[in-house]
Design an enzyme around this catalytic site. Structure first.
Site, PDB file in Angstrom:
ATOM      1  N   HIS A   1      -9.470   0.995   5.097  1.00 55.11           N
ATOM      2  CA  HIS A   1      -8.206   1.264   5.775  1.00 55.11           C
ATOM      3  C   HIS A   1      -8.453   2.230   6.944  1.00 55.11           C
ATOM      4  O   HIS A   1      -9.272   3.143   6.823  1.00 55.11           O
ATOM      5  CB  HIS A   1      -7.186   1.857   4.794  1.00 55.11           C
ATOM      6  CG  HIS A   1      -5.798   1.829   5.346  1.00 55.11           C
ATOM      7  ND1 HIS A   1      -5.366   2.752   6.271  1.00 55.11           N
ATOM      8  CD2 HIS A   1      -4.773   0.972   5.140  1.00 55.11           C
ATOM      9  CE1 HIS A   1      -4.110   2.456   6.610  1.00 55.11           C
ATOM     10  NE2 HIS A   1      -3.724   1.383   5.942  1.00 55.11           N
TER      11      HIS A   1
ATOM     12  N   GLY B   1       2.916  -1.178   4.269  1.00 52.63           N
ATOM     13  CA  GLY B   1       2.956   0.263   4.000  1.00 52.63           C
ATOM     14  C   GLY B   1       4.379   0.699   3.680  1.00 52.63           C
ATOM     15  O   GLY B   1       4.876   0.505   2.567  1.00 52.63           O
TER      16      GLY B   1
ATOM     17  N   ASN C   1       0.871  -1.172   0.000  1.00 45.59           N
ATOM     18  CA  ASN C   1       0.000   0.000   0.000  1.00 45.59           C
ATOM     19  C   ASN C   1       0.909   1.223   0.000  1.00 45.59           C
ATOM     20  O   ASN C   1       1.492   1.555   1.020  1.00 45.59           O
ATOM     21  CB  ASN C   1      -0.891  -0.036   1.259  1.00 45.59           C
ATOM     22  CG  ASN C   1      -1.736   1.223   1.405  1.00 45.59           C
ATOM     23  OD1 ASN C   1      -1.804   2.054   0.491  1.00 45.59           O
ATOM     24  ND2 ASN C   1      -2.394   1.368   2.550  1.00 45.59           N
ATOM     25  N   TRP C   2       1.033   1.828  -1.171  1.00 45.93           N
ATOM     26  CA  TRP C   2       1.943   2.984  -1.290  1.00 45.93           C
ATOM     27  C   TRP C   2       1.403   4.222  -0.569  1.00 45.93           C
ATOM     28  O   TRP C   2       2.123   5.185  -0.384  1.00 45.93           O
ATOM     29  CB  TRP C   2       2.176   3.337  -2.770  1.00 45.93           C
ATOM     30  CG  TRP C   2       3.011   2.359  -3.539  1.00 45.93           C
ATOM     31  CD1 TRP C   2       3.571   1.191  -3.077  1.00 45.93           C
ATOM     32  CD2 TRP C   2       3.398   2.469  -4.914  1.00 45.93           C
ATOM     33  NE1 TRP C   2       4.273   0.583  -4.080  1.00 45.93           N
ATOM     34  CE2 TRP C   2       4.183   1.333  -5.221  1.00 45.93           C
ATOM     35  CE3 TRP C   2       3.153   3.414  -5.925  1.00 45.93           C
ATOM     36  CZ2 TRP C   2       4.724   1.118  -6.493  1.00 45.93           C
ATOM     37  CZ3 TRP C   2       3.690   3.204  -7.189  1.00 45.93           C
ATOM     38  CH2 TRP C   2       4.471   2.066  -7.477  1.00 45.93           C
ATOM     39  N   LYS C   3       0.120   4.201  -0.223  1.00 42.55           N
ATOM     40  CA  LYS C   3      -0.527   5.381   0.376  1.00 42.55           C
ATOM     41  C   LYS C   3      -0.294   6.599  -0.542  1.00 42.55           C
ATOM     42  O   LYS C   3      -0.180   6.420  -1.751  1.00 42.55           O
ATOM     43  CB  LYS C   3      -0.032   5.606   1.808  1.00 42.55           C
ATOM     44  CG  LYS C   3      -0.184   4.324   2.654  1.00 42.55           C
ATOM     45  CD  LYS C   3       0.003   4.520   4.124  1.00 42.55           C
ATOM     46  CE  LYS C   3      -0.188   3.169   4.831  1.00 42.55           C
ATOM     47  NZ  LYS C   3      -0.064   3.268   6.287  1.00 42.55           N
TER      48      LYS C   3
ATOM     49  N   SER D   1       3.578  -2.159  10.388  1.00 40.70           N
ATOM     50  CA  SER D   1       5.033  -2.224  10.611  1.00 40.70           C
ATOM     51  C   SER D   1       5.637  -3.571  10.238  1.00 40.70           C
ATOM     52  O   SER D   1       6.521  -4.086  10.919  1.00 40.70           O
ATOM     53  CB  SER D   1       5.368  -1.845  12.057  1.00 40.70           C
ATOM     54  OG  SER D   1       4.951  -0.521  12.324  1.00 40.70           O
TER      55      SER D   1
ATOM     56  N   GLU E   1      -5.299  -5.029  10.544  1.00 42.73           N
ATOM     57  CA  GLU E   1      -4.289  -4.000  10.777  1.00 42.73           C
ATOM     58  C   GLU E   1      -4.584  -3.298  12.098  1.00 42.73           C
ATOM     59  O   GLU E   1      -5.419  -2.389  12.140  1.00 42.73           O
ATOM     60  CB  GLU E   1      -4.301  -2.964   9.641  1.00 42.73           C
ATOM     61  CG  GLU E   1      -3.965  -3.521   8.283  1.00 42.73           C
ATOM     62  CD  GLU E   1      -3.365  -2.459   7.367  1.00 42.73           C
ATOM     63  OE1 GLU E   1      -2.301  -2.715   6.807  1.00 42.73           O
ATOM     64  OE2 GLU E   1      -3.954  -1.366   7.234  1.00 42.73           O
TER      65      GLU E   1
ATOM     66  N   GLY F   1       2.612   2.237  10.865  1.00 41.05           N
ATOM     67  CA  GLY F   1       3.566   3.343  10.734  1.00 41.05           C
ATOM     68  C   GLY F   1       4.263   3.701  12.034  1.00 41.05           C
ATOM     69  O   GLY F   1       4.909   4.734  12.133  1.00 41.05           O
TER      70      GLY F   1
ATOM     71  N   GLU G   1      -6.839   4.666   7.968  1.00 38.33           N
ATOM     72  CA  GLU G   1      -6.627   6.085   7.643  1.00 38.33           C
ATOM     73  C   GLU G   1      -7.868   6.673   6.975  1.00 38.33           C
ATOM     74  O   GLU G   1      -8.196   7.841   7.182  1.00 38.33           O
ATOM     75  CB  GLU G   1      -5.372   6.228   6.757  1.00 38.33           C
ATOM     76  CG  GLU G   1      -4.108   5.979   7.573  1.00 38.33           C
ATOM     77  CD  GLU G   1      -2.937   5.400   6.798  1.00 38.33           C
ATOM     78  OE1 GLU G   1      -2.937   5.449   5.552  1.00 38.33           O
ATOM     79  OE2 GLU G   1      -2.005   4.874   7.454  1.00 38.33           O
TER      80      GLU G   1
HETATM   81  P1  13P Z   1       3.141   0.328   7.716  1.00 37.55           P
HETATM   82  O1  13P Z   1       3.625  -0.956   7.109  1.00 37.55           O
HETATM   83  O2  13P Z   1       3.866   1.533   7.222  1.00 37.55           O
HETATM   84  O3  13P Z   1       3.028   0.248   9.213  1.00 37.55           O
HETATM   85  O4  13P Z   1       1.631   0.524   7.172  1.00 37.55           O
HETATM   86  C1  13P Z   1       0.744  -0.524   7.258  1.00 37.55           C
HETATM   87  C2  13P Z   1      -0.460  -0.167   6.483  1.00 37.55           C
HETATM   88  O5  13P Z   1      -1.204   0.719   6.847  1.00 37.55           O
HETATM   89  C3  13P Z   1      -0.727  -0.910   5.230  1.00 37.55           C
HETATM   90  O6  13P Z   1      -1.995  -0.651   4.760  1.00 37.55           O
END
Ligand code: 13P
Length: 254
Positions: free
Chosen positions: A98, A237, A9-11, A216, A170, A176, A100
């Site tokens: 997600h 992420g 997930n590049w966000k 993470s 998640e 993150g 977020e």
């Molecule tokens: P991280 O791997 O940066 O913690 O993010 C996880 C995530 O939100 C994947 O959708």
């Protein structure tokens, strides 16, 4: 047997050219190094989807996904992107729910149920995210939260539709933050999710559902996480923005 998947997930990262170079590195490494039956999914911003889907043609191990889709079919929703549009450029998956999106865009389970319906109708496979916050875990509400997210978000689906769903656990406190759930904590929730699916759709569908862990996840901790019986891969992420790290996580299943 259920599919093993590692999804990136590049966000909201990578401009157009940066995204294309990252993806071409990923494809080249996957082609040379990945030997198992696992699938890599790259969920990029909308602007990359069409180009990445073109680049991925012929490489069955790498497919493309979006990070969001609107619940409506089409219409006067300035700035939004429909499931049909996403499917038309060659994406196979879409991340929905997600944390977020839940946190910053107010997406509720009810809204996510509608987004799921529309995505499925247009041939996209949702990677449906669920997970508790730190406060919810500390007050021992995590199982209830997960159950509600499942019940209200995806358990309205018919069996035929549910079979196209990939779930991603998640824990919000692990995203993150560098603070991964221990493999025991993750396995405990994954097993619970599978029991809930079995209660709703039966053992066979539960056994065939892919459940990813996200939060993470790195090349270092992925082997122990993915060795758990109910963890079928990861939603990655930060580490998906480095081709070497992402492919090393995909290769855990080699
Ligand atoms: P991280 O791997 O940066 O913690 O993010 C996880 C995530 O939100 C994947 O959708």
């Amino acid at each position: 047997m259920r599919k093993k998947i590692v999804a990136g997930n590049w966000k909201m990262n990578m401009d157009y050219n940066e995204g294309l170079s990252l993806f071409s590195e990923v494809i080249n490494m996957v082609k040379d190094e990945v030997t198992g039956s696992q699938q890599a999914v790259v969920c990029s911003p909308f602007i990359h989807l069409h180009s990445l889907a073109q680049m991925a043609k012929g490489y069955h191990k790498v497919v493309i996904g979006a990070q969001n889709a609107h619940q409506a079919e089409s219409g006067a929703y300035t700035g939004e992107t429909s499931a049909k549009m996403i499917h038309s450029v060659g994406a196979e998956y879409v991340i929905l729910g997600h944390s977020e999106r839940r946190q910053y865009f107010g997406e509720t389970n009810e809204l996510l149920a509608r987004k799921t319906d529309t995505a499925l109708k247009h041939g996209l496979k949702p990677i449906f995210c669920i997970g508790e916050t730190l406060t919810e875990r500390e007050s021992d509400q995590h199982f209830d939260i997960i159950k509600t997210q499942l019940t209200e978000g995806v358990f309205h689906l018919s069996e035929a539709h549910f079979e196209h769903i990939v779930l991603a656990y998640e824990p919000v406190w692990a995203i993150g933050t560098g603070k991964t759930a221990t493999s025991q904590q993750a396995q405990e929730i994954h097993a619970f999710i599978r029991i809930e699916i079995a209660a709703k759709y039966g053992q066979e569908i539960a056994a065939n559902t892919t459940i990813l862990y996200g939060g993470s996840c790195t090349p270092k901790n992925a082997p122990e996480l993915f060795a758990q019986p109910d963890i079928d891969g990861g939603l990655i992420g930060g580490a998906s923005l480095k081709s070497r790290d992402f492919v090393d996580i995909v290769k855990v299943f080699n």
